[in-house]
Design an enzyme around this catalytic site. Structure first.
Site, PDB file in Angstrom:
ATOM      1  N   LEU A  88     -36.373  13.373   2.559  1.00 48.50           N
ATOM      2  CA  LEU A  88     -37.007  14.667   2.825  1.00 48.50           C
ATOM      3  C   LEU A  88     -36.772  15.673   1.704  1.00 48.50           C
ATOM      4  O   LEU A  88     -36.975  16.874   1.905  1.00 48.50           O
ATOM      5  CB  LEU A  88     -36.501  15.237   4.154  1.00 48.50           C
ATOM      6  CG  LEU A  88     -36.908  14.464   5.412  1.00 48.50           C
ATOM      7  CD1 LEU A  88     -36.295  15.103   6.652  1.00 48.50           C
ATOM      8  CD2 LEU A  88     -38.428  14.389   5.549  1.00 48.50           C
TER       9      LEU A  88
ATOM     10  N   CYS B 262     -27.850  15.349   4.417  1.00 50.68           N
ATOM     11  CA  CYS B 262     -28.833  15.794   5.412  1.00 50.68           C
ATOM     12  C   CYS B 262     -29.047  14.751   6.504  1.00 50.68           C
ATOM     13  O   CYS B 262     -28.954  15.057   7.695  1.00 50.68           O
ATOM     14  CB  CYS B 262     -30.156  16.108   4.719  1.00 50.68           C
ATOM     15  SG  CYS B 262     -30.063  17.480   3.536  1.00 50.68           S
ATOM     16  N   HIS B 263     -29.283  13.498   6.088  1.00 46.84           N
ATOM     17  CA  HIS B 263     -29.559  12.455   7.078  1.00 46.84           C
ATOM     18  C   HIS B 263     -28.818  11.156   6.783  1.00 46.84           C
ATOM     19  O   HIS B 263     -29.124  10.130   7.387  1.00 46.84           O
ATOM     20  CB  HIS B 263     -31.063  12.186   7.153  1.00 46.84           C
ATOM     21  CG  HIS B 263     -31.868  13.386   7.522  1.00 46.84           C
ATOM     22  ND1 HIS B 263     -32.404  14.230   6.580  1.00 46.84           N
ATOM     23  CD2 HIS B 263     -32.217  13.903   8.728  1.00 46.84           C
ATOM     24  CE1 HIS B 263     -33.061  15.218   7.181  1.00 46.84           C
ATOM     25  NE2 HIS B 263     -32.953  15.048   8.484  1.00 46.84           N
ATOM     26  N   GLY B 264     -27.874  11.202   5.838  1.00 47.03           N
ATOM     27  CA  GLY B 264     -26.988  10.063   5.649  1.00 47.03           C
ATOM     28  C   GLY B 264     -27.541   8.927   4.814  1.00 47.03           C
ATOM     29  O   GLY B 264     -27.257   7.761   5.113  1.00 47.03           O
TER      30      GLY B 264
END
Length: 230
Positions: free
Chosen positions: A174, A193-195
């Protein structure tokens, strides 16, 4: 019966008289037309001699023909030059200016980056991660099985020189900025952010990111001590 006989006898006489009467007026007309003298046409089809009056005689007036050719050639040359000038100006207006070209390329000194360290520089407003890899990292990345990679790409194809790895420091999930020297893989990157985990070649190894980190256009000069991006 007598009336019919009389009518049949008189009919041919009346028809002959009417025919002669209608034929007589045409004779004077034909005579008038035949008696008139037709206009004498020139052999080239002109009546007012305009062809002769406007014709340029190349024998009697050679300088007039040469002047006409000169004027035509001059006008065509001017038109061609104007069209060329317009095209050149249009193409030049589409070319990037000097300040844009200056931003398109960036130079960095690599002598100040120690082995095993990663620095982040700016190029066109984007973060560029530059890592000076160790020999262990180079060997480990070269030995990775392609079947274990989500976005299969060799380490050799992503580097100009195996000692240096240059990637765009943006997560392909992202667009977050991953952390240097973080994650489950030594010398790699980790996006908090999301690993998403990237190895020291910038390849995605774990997490939701679908692709590897992008490699910008770059080259190494001066015995791999100068980095030129763009």
């Amino acid at each position: 019966m007598n009336a019919l006989r009389v009518a049949s006898r008189l009919a041919p006489r009346v028809a002959s008289r009417m025919g002669s009467a209608t034929a007589r007026p045409s004779q004077p007309i034909m005579r008038v037309l035949s008696s008139g003298t037709p206009s004498q046409l020139h052999e080239l089809g002109t009546v007012d001699n305009a062809y002769i009056d406007d014709r340029v005689d190349k024998v009697a007036e050679p300088e007039r023909r040469a002047f006409t050719y000169l004027m035509l050639s001059t006008v065509r040359f001017v038109y061609a030059s104007a069209a060329r000038l317009l095209v050149v100006k249009f193409v030049a207006s589409m070319s990037p200016t000097a300040d844009v070209l200056a931003l398109a390329m960036a130079e960095f000194d690599l002598t100040e980056i120690p082995v095993g360290d990663t620095v982040t520089v700016q190029w066109r407003g984007k973060p560029i991660a530059v890592r000076h890899r160790t020999q262990e990292e180079i060997e480990e990345m070269a030995a990775v099985n392609m079947d274990h990679l989500r976005d299969q790409d060799t380490d050799e194809a992503r580097t100009v020189h195996p000692e240096w790895i240059v990637v765009l420091g943006i997560c392909t999930h992202l667009g977050c900025i991953p952390l240097n020297n973080a994650g489950e893989f030594s010398g790699g990157w980790f996006c908090p952010c999301h690993g998403s985990h990237y190895d020291s070649s910038g390849r995605i190894r774990k997490g939701p990111a679908p692709l590897n980190m992008d490699v910008p256009p770059y080259k190494l000069e001066d015995n791999n001590t100068k980095l030129i991006i763009g």
